[in-house]
Design a protein around this motif. Sequence first.
Motif, short mmCIF file in Angstrom:
data_model
loop_
_atom_site.label_atom_id
_atom_site.label_comp_id
_atom_site.label_asym_id
_atom_site.label_seq_id
_atom_site.Cartn_x
_atom_site.Cartn_y
_atom_site.Cartn_z
N GLN A 251 -4.57 -10.43 20.41
CA GLN A 251 -3.95 -10.51 19.08
C GLN A 251 -3.29 -9.18 18.71
O GLN A 251 -2.19 -9.15 18.14
CB GLN A 251 -5.00 -10.89 18.05
N ALA A 252 -3.95 -8.09 19.03
CA ALA A 252 -3.38 -6.77 18.77
C ALA A 252 -2.14 -6.55 19.63
O ALA A 252 -1.15 -5.96 19.18
CB ALA A 252 -4.42 -5.69 19.03
N GLU A 253 -2.18 -7.01 20.87
CA GLU A 253 -1.02 -6.89 21.75
C GLU A 253 0.18 -7.65 21.19
O GLU A 253 1.31 -7.14 21.17
CB GLU A 253 -1.38 -7.42 23.15
N ALA A 254 -0.06 -8.86 20.73
CA ALA A 254 1.02 -9.67 20.18
C ALA A 254 1.60 -9.03 18.92
O ALA A 254 2.80 -9.11 18.67
CB ALA A 254 0.51 -11.08 19.88
N LEU A 255 0.73 -8.41 18.13
CA LEU A 255 1.17 -7.75 16.90
C LEU A 255 2.16 -6.64 17.21
O LEU A 255 3.17 -6.46 16.49
CB LEU A 255 -0.04 -7.19 16.16
N LEU A 256 1.93 -5.87 18.25
CA LEU A 256 2.76 -4.71 18.57
C LEU A 256 4.05 -5.07 19.29
O LEU A 256 5.08 -4.42 19.09
CB LEU A 256 1.97 -3.73 19.44
N THR A 257 3.99 -6.09 20.13
CA THR A 257 5.12 -6.39 21.02
C THR A 257 6.37 -6.76 20.22
O THR A 257 6.35 -7.60 19.33
CB THR A 257 4.76 -7.54 21.97
N GLY A 258 7.46 -6.06 20.56
CA GLY A 258 8.74 -6.33 19.93
C GLY A 258 8.95 -5.60 18.62
O GLY A 258 9.98 -5.80 17.95
N GLN A 259 7.99 -4.76 18.23
CA GLN A 259 8.06 -4.09 16.93
C GLN A 259 8.28 -2.58 17.10
O GLN A 259 7.75 -1.98 18.03
CB GLN A 259 6.76 -4.31 16.15
N PRO A 260 9.01 -1.97 16.16
CA PRO A 260 9.02 -0.50 16.11
C PRO A 260 7.75 -0.04 15.41
O PRO A 260 7.25 -0.70 14.50
CB PRO A 260 10.27 -0.20 15.26
N LEU A 261 7.22 1.07 15.86
CA LEU A 261 5.98 1.55 15.28
C LEU A 261 6.22 2.06 13.85
O LEU A 261 7.23 2.69 13.58
CB LEU A 261 5.38 2.67 16.13
N SER A 262 5.30 1.76 12.97
CA SER A 262 5.39 2.22 11.58
C SER A 262 3.98 2.41 11.05
O SER A 262 3.00 1.94 11.65
CB SER A 262 6.14 1.19 10.72
#
Length: 319
Positions: A251-262
């Motif tokens: 779930q954490a992996e899916a949350l990060l994938t494709g996103q810029p960090l903020s």
Amino acid sequence: MSIPMQRLPEQQPSVWQPASVKEAIQLQKQWGDAAVVVAGGTWLRTRWENGVSAVPQHLISLGRIPALKSLSMDERRVVLKDGEHELMGPLYIRYGPLLSLSAVMTSELTREHAPLLLQACAEVAAPSIRNMATIGGNVMTRTGDLIPALLVLDAQVVLSDGGQERKLSLQAWLAATADPSEIMTGILLPLQATTGESKSCQFYLKAGRREAFTPSVVTVAGELTFQPDGTIASAKLAAGGGTAIPARLTQAEALLTGQPLSKALLKKLHSVAYEQCAAVPDDYAGIAYRKTTAANLIVSECYKAWRGSKGGGADAPES
């Protein structure tokens, strides 16, 4: 630590030394629950000395099976077609389960292709123990400190019934019930192809009750791949520690994938990682402490990885 005399069994276990996997499985079937398969024996010995497990009637030592101590590159290649390009599929490093952690660490294959595994091995016990403890034994405990790193590296296990071998992802093997009619004969690490357009960062951290030579309270591992603009192209995260079975934090992996960090994403990551991390309490650390520690470490390392992907700049992610 030695076993007090009053706790010594009246009869020491019989030690069997099969010369093949087939023979080992036959002995395992013959003795059933009265026997334990042993590699380096470091983990089993601590359990016996601490009274966690009873000393078995029979020990089936795998030390005389040369194939289980091998280390090699899997030369089988698969050609994949991607439009007009032909790509070579990933090769594998195959670790025999009886390889000591010291042997894994000193291997050029590990140093070149699996530095995350090398780092994890260096965090296990003292050097003298690493000379005896094996990579297969650490995995077979299902709670070993190497497992989070191996999960991030997409490791597979090879299992044999004495006749044929089958492959299974480490993640699937951990989720399944152990089959007593099989013995682990290999651990495979795929060698991923890299491109110049993205940058990958890996991390492994172990938190214990003291700085060194201590059982883990929490272990975390991860790999983040960034696009040139800082967007997270892919994320692999895993956590374990203590007697909890390590697992990928999907779930954490899916949350990060494709996103810029903020900052907002990091805050949400902490919440998701806290919820998904498995934890088992003991006399030293409770569930909330373990889950909070794991989430803190993951968020901190993801931020450091992001900074590294930006060339080490000090700018914080935008909120």
